[in-house]
Write an enzyme that holds these catalytic residues in place. Structure first.
Site, short mmCIF file in Angstrom:
data_model
loop_
_atom_site.label_atom_id
_atom_site.label_comp_id
_atom_site.label_asym_id
_atom_site.label_seq_id
_atom_site.Cartn_x
_atom_site.Cartn_y
_atom_site.Cartn_z
N GLY A 1 4.15 -3.53 -3.53
CA GLY A 1 4.05 -3.72 -4.98
C GLY A 1 4.49 -2.43 -5.68
NE ARG A 2 0.28 2.43 -5.90
CZ ARG A 2 -0.78 2.41 -6.73
NH1 ARG A 2 -0.70 2.97 -7.91
NH2 ARG A 2 -1.91 1.85 -6.35
CB CYS B 1 -14.12 2.97 -30.47
SG CYS B 1 -13.24 3.04 -32.02
CE1 TYR C 1 -8.26 1.27 -9.90
CE2 TYR C 1 -6.32 1.57 -11.27
CZ TYR C 1 -7.20 0.74 -10.60
OH TYR C 1 -7.00 -0.62 -10.65
CD GLU D 1 0.84 -9.27 1.62
OE1 GLU D 1 -0.05 -8.64 1.00
OE2 GLU D 1 0.59 -10.28 2.29
NE ARG E 1 -2.43 3.02 -11.47
CZ ARG E 1 -2.37 4.16 -10.85
NH1 ARG E 1 -1.82 5.20 -11.43
NH2 ARG E 1 -2.86 4.30 -9.64
N GLY F 1 0.76 -1.25 0.00
CA GLY F 1 0.00 0.00 0.00
C GLY F 1 0.79 1.29 0.00
N1 LLP Z 1 -1.11 -7.08 -0.75
C1 LLP Z 1 -2.39 -7.24 -1.12
C2 LLP Z 1 -3.21 -8.24 -0.41
C3 LLP Z 1 -2.94 -6.45 -2.14
O1 LLP Z 1 -4.21 -6.60 -2.48
C4 LLP Z 1 -2.12 -5.49 -2.80
C5 LLP Z 1 -2.65 -4.66 -3.87
C6 LLP Z 1 -0.77 -5.38 -2.41
C7 LLP Z 1 -0.30 -6.18 -1.36
C8 LLP Z 1 0.18 -4.42 -3.03
O2 LLP Z 1 -0.22 -3.11 -2.82
P1 LLP Z 1 0.72 -1.89 -3.30
O3 LLP Z 1 1.98 -1.93 -2.47
O4 LLP Z 1 1.02 -2.07 -4.74
O5 LLP Z 1 -0.12 -0.71 -3.04
N2 LLP Z 1 -4.62 -1.38 -9.75
C9 LLP Z 1 -4.59 -0.38 -8.71
C10 LLP Z 1 -3.97 -0.91 -7.44
C11 LLP Z 1 -4.65 -2.15 -6.90
C12 LLP Z 1 -3.96 -2.72 -5.68
C13 LLP Z 1 -4.50 -4.07 -5.39
N3 LLP Z 1 -3.88 -4.71 -4.27
C14 LLP Z 1 -3.85 0.85 -9.24
O6 LLP Z 1 -3.46 0.86 -10.40
O7 LLP Z 1 -3.70 1.82 -8.50
#
Ligand code: LLP
Length: 395
Positions: free
Chosen positions: A259-260, A326, A300, A257, A296, A223
């Protein structure tokens, strides 16, 4: 590097990543690695095999949400003892595959899932490690589509029911309760929601101890937000050390965890201006990239900076930057002040996370190629789809 020169040999649109930047982001987590921390990259953010290999080689574990993601990380050389499996709808065959791989733990999201995992583990005569995803009912200031920790979200088990579910889980013979986890949303820019969640989780752990259930890890999810525009973001060091110090009295393993925050700012989408179109109301830059390659902005209302590779002598104008798809929702940016001409290159910034992975073949558009800059070389890490590949599975 000179994007114009690179693009003379490559077909636009394409994704381009920087290996150095990804490594820097990984290091900012891994330098906090101790026997009490485990960093599991959330594969959904960017699941390209070469990127997963790089991440695995630097010692990170993985957070997966499907058999497909698990298959990818195993191919990438992941250590299965560093894999957690999240998600609300795990199928039986997915649970079976995860048990065969010997993953660290399932992040369980419902009572039904507890029984499904217990049954499968019992059939396979093994014991499954489980952690229960608790929904701490904490609000985060982010887009509603990427907020996950509120009562009305489908994720996790409501806080008030958590104790009861743990007690039920402790009765199931083929389960071993190891952890508690939460994930409250994505693109979070303040530490408070994490601290609020930890407060609730700590009191849950104390309740569990009283009932004889001891927890060996807390997974705080992902997150952490990145800077797309002018957001004040949380520094990674501060984020990790605050959480670690908040939990130090528990002498417990802490899982993250991210990601981004590992890949988001390490990628750009390179595209070419196809047409400039003027109407009474608006001026449009029509690119060869679209919502099919990057969804995106429409999904969003996300902001990505868009910059011209060569600032030309063209007049500066406010443009809606759009694609050829389109749909009126097919935009990459609105009201952007730019000076560009037809055929100029533009780059769309910070698309390393949730960029390519959310791309589609809508309008029968080939998914674009992905390249990575490593040691000054441009390496292709996924070629663009061919039209025959798109049609291959159709009769
Ligand atoms: N752990 C779980 C259980 C998750 O559902 C997610 C992301 C993460 C970790 C990683 O979160 P991060 O560190 O990336 O924020 N498609 C959307 C974002 C969806 C996130 C879904 N879950 C966007 O483009 O902003």
């Amino acid at each position: 590097m000179d994007i114009d020169e690179i693009s003379s040999n490559l077909e636009t649109p394409y994704y381009l990543y920087s290996e150095n930047l990804i490594k820097e982001n990984i290091n900012s987590y891994m330098k906090h690695a101790t026997k009490h921390t485990l960093f599991c990259y959330s594969v959904k953010a960017n699941s390209n095999l070469s990127i997963l290999k790089l991440i695995a080689s630097m010692g990170m574990g993985f957070d997966v949400v499907s058999k497909g993601e698990l298959y990818r990380v195993m191919k990438a050389g992941a250590d299965s003892k560093k894999i957690v499996y999240s998600g609300v709808g795990k199928r039986k065959d997915e649970i079976k595959f995860a048990l065969e791989c010997g993953i660290l733990c399932f992040n369980v999201e419902s009572e039904g899932e507890l029984h499904a995992i217990n049954e499968q583990a019992s059939l396979m005569e093994c014991v499954a490690n489980v952690s229960i995803r608790v929904n701490p009912d904490v609000a985060v200031e982010t887009h509603p589509y990427i907020s996950t920790g509120l009562k009305e979200n489908k994720f996790g088990i409501p806080y008030k029911d958590a104790l009861e579910i743990y007690l039920k889980a402790s009765q199931l013979k083929s389960l071993n309760i190891t952890g508690v986890d939460f994930h409250i949303g994505s693109q979070i820019t303040t530490i408070e929601p994490y601290l609020d969640s930890l407060k609730s989780i700590k009191s849950l752990i104390a309740e569990l101890e009283k009932k004889g259930i001891s927890i060996s890890h807390i997974d705080v999810g992902g997150g952490l937000g990145i800077k797309y525009q002018d957001e004040n973001i949380i520094n990674k060091d501060f984020f990790i050390s605050t959480i670690v110090s908040e939990l130090k009295d528990l002498n417990i393993m802490i899982l993250f965890e991210p990601g981004r925050s590992i890949v988001g700012d390490c990628g750009i989408l390179v595209s070419r201006v196809q047409y400039v179109k003027e109407s009474d109301e608006k001026s449009f830059l029509i690119l060869d990239a679209s919502m099919s390659e990057l969804i995106r902005p429409p999904l969003y209302n996300a902001h990505h900076n868009i910059t011209a590779v060569h600032r030309t002598d063209a007049v500066k104008k406010n443009y809606d930057v759009v694609g050829p798809v389109c749909e009126s929702a097919d935009f990459l940016g609105k009201n952007r002040l730019m000076n560009v001409n037809v055929s100029d290159l533009v780059i769309i910034e910070d698309v390393g996370a949730y960029g390519f992975v959310l791309s589609s073949n809508y309008n029968t558009r080939p998914k674009p190629a992905e390249y990575i800059i490593s040691n000054g070389n441009i390496n292709e890490i996924r070629s663009a789809d061919t039209l025959d590949q798109i049609l291959a599975n159709e009769l």
